[in-house]
Design an enzyme around this catalytic site. Structure first.
Site, PDB file in Angstrom:
ATOM      1  N   GLU A   1       0.808  -1.132   0.198  1.00 26.61           N
ATOM      2  CA  GLU A   1       0.153   0.052  -0.057  1.00 26.61           C
ATOM      3  C   GLU A   1       0.949   1.257  -0.081  1.00 26.61           C
ATOM      4  OE1 GLU A   1      -3.155  -0.554  -0.574  1.00 26.61           O
ATOM      5  OE2 GLU A   1      -3.542  -2.400   0.355  1.00 26.61           O
TER       6      GLU A   1
ATOM      7  N   CYS B   1      -2.461   8.985   3.225  1.00 28.27           N
ATOM      8  CA  CYS B   1      -1.905   8.353   1.941  1.00 28.27           C
ATOM      9  C   CYS B   1      -2.978   8.469   0.787  1.00 28.27           C
ATOM     10  CB  CYS B   1      -1.843   6.928   2.012  1.00 28.27           C
ATOM     11  SG  CYS B   1      -3.319   5.916   2.474  1.00 28.27           S
TER      12      CYS B   1
END
Length: 463
Positions: free
Chosen positions: A214, A248
């Protein structure tokens, strides 16, 4: 828990023994660990929120909703669906393979490693842990040393609530992480940046270990001319400046139709003022940059220029790790802020001729982790959806899609590989084993030599 790399091989070996001895084979054992994890979050909420405030000065509202609340939702959803996820899945059997029955059995991978980042240091440690436990694995957790207070709280409380034969916490920095990557795991789950992601993937390749990465990236926002600008500005500003931009999936830059650029700028200014007042530094609702090194990195992006004006914000206070909500206008494509994921409270705004130009700019870069589009037209939204690729897309809002439990979360291309949350996470940490069951009778000779002509003709007809 350990802070020395020398004990890591023994920790991994112990977890493998536990796995091999069936510590998590039973569904009730998995359920117990999930319930204990939930109990920890409820009973130790105070110390957890205090640690997040120490590391990032997270407001209690942001810390609870984005860290504790997300983890609780994942646990509750897993507990509700655990029996269904673990049940064998029937598969159809073609006529040529009958009599017989087929099924897919989800079995745990074994011993898995979860490496968490510092920006959401609790959520991104525990949210992957939930499906890893639900699937029946034993787990090594590596919290980020860049958020030391949260790492210490996790290292303190997890052994008190979870079975140490099943979950171990390894603290420390690069040395400990490197030692962990030298070990053989059955899956590695890493959240962070692409540079370290490549290191993780290289290490995993030595053992042919599958990985979930990720990684983030530059998540764009497209604002069409027909968007509700005031709503768009509030939602962009909220998504960008929560956790001081250290998210993120935060909007990384905005591509706005030139005809509404000025209107959007004014609305962004009002939104920042409404959220944080005249002086965001004194707002209890505005977080801080995690450390001086990252503050220096962000300030260097501003010092490098490549934009016409700072609409609001700018340089802050290094000693207090404060960088104000900053909006940049007239940003050039080759500006420093457009060359890397910003990961901070700096929002470049670029005017474009139309949505098609915005799509071209998005497609010229790496595939993003998230893409946001603001428009009142379904046709425009569908055009963006059909002509761009991103890990996830949110229409007329930002960030919230991450909290929808049933939606798989993950990147594509440079923004990551693999996905998790809910059933997607369970599948990530499981092997879907195919099983075909055949009775011993009848036992027709058609498959066996000698292959007479009629056998060949019959096989060709039915296969």
């Amino acid at each position: 828990m350990t802070d020395t790399s020398a004990s890591i091989p023994a920790i991994v070996a112990g977890l493998r023994d536990s796995y091999n001895n069936g510590a998590m084979r039973d569904i009730e054992a998995r359920r117990t660990q999930l319930q204990q994890l939930r109990r920890m979050l409820v009973e130790q909420e105070g110390p957890i929120l205090a640690a997040l405030a120490t590391d990032l000065r997270k407001p209690p509202m942001e810390a609870y909703t984005a860290e504790v609340g997300v983890a609780l939702s994942e646990i509750d959803h897993a507990l509700k669906n655990l029996d269904k996820w673990c049940a064998p899945e029937k598969a159809k059997v073609a006529l040529t393979f009958k009599p017989g029955s087929a099924e897919i059995i989800s079995e745990p991978l074994g011993v898995v490693l979860i490496i968490a980042p510092w920006n959401y240091p609790m959520q991104l440690l525990l949210a992957p842990l939930v499906p890893a436990l639900a699937a029946g694995n034993t787990v090594v957790l590596k919290p980020s040393e860049v958020a030391p207070a949260t790492a210490a709280v996790m290292a303190r409380y997890i052994p008190h609530y979870l079975d140490e034969r099943v979950v171990q916490v390894v603290t420390g920095g690069v040395v400990e992480t490197t030692a962990l990557l030298d070990e053989k795991f059955d899956h590695i789950f890493y959240t962070g940046n692409g540079a370290v992601g490549r290191i993780v993937m290289t290490a995993a390749a030595q053992h042919l270990t599958p990985v979930t990465l990720e990684l983030g990236g530059k998540s764009p926002v497209i604002v069409a001319a027909d968007a509700d600008i005031d709503v768009a500005a509030r939602r962009i500003a909220w998504g960008k400046f929560i956790n001081a931009g250290q998210t993120c999936v935060a909007p990384d830059y905005v591509l706005v139709d030139a005809s509404v650029e000025d209107k959007l700028m004014g609305a962004l200014l009002r939104a920042v003022h409404d959220f944080y007042g005249d002086d965001p530094k004194s707002s209890p609702d505005y977080a801080r940059i995690v450390n001086e090194r990252h503050w220096d990195r962000l300030t260097a992006l501003l010092d490098a220029g490549g934009f016409d004006a700072t609409v609001c914000g700018g340089h802050g206070d290094r000693a207090n790790r404060y960088l104000p909500p900053t909006v940049l206008a007239g940003v050039e494509p080759d500006a420093a802020v457009m060359q890397e994921e910003i990961f901070g409270p700096i929002l470049p705004v670029i005017a474009v001729g139309d949505v098609d130009e915005a799509i071209r700019i998005v497609n010229d870069g790496d595939k993003p982790l998230a893409l946001y589009v603001f428009s009142s037209s379904d046709a425009i939204v569908d055009r963006v959806l059909s002509r761009t690729t991103a890990g996830g897309v949110l229409v007329n809002h930002t960030v919230l899609h991450v909290g929808v439990t049933e939606l798989p979360f993950g990147g594509v291309g440079a923004s990551g590989m693999g996905a998790y949350h809910a059933k997607a996470g369970f599948d990530t940490f499981s092997h879907r084993k195919s099983v075909l069951r055949k009775p011993t009778k009848p036992d027709p000779s058609i498959l066996y030599p000698p292959y007479k002509g009629w056998k060949y003709k019959l096989v060709r007809r039915f296969m």
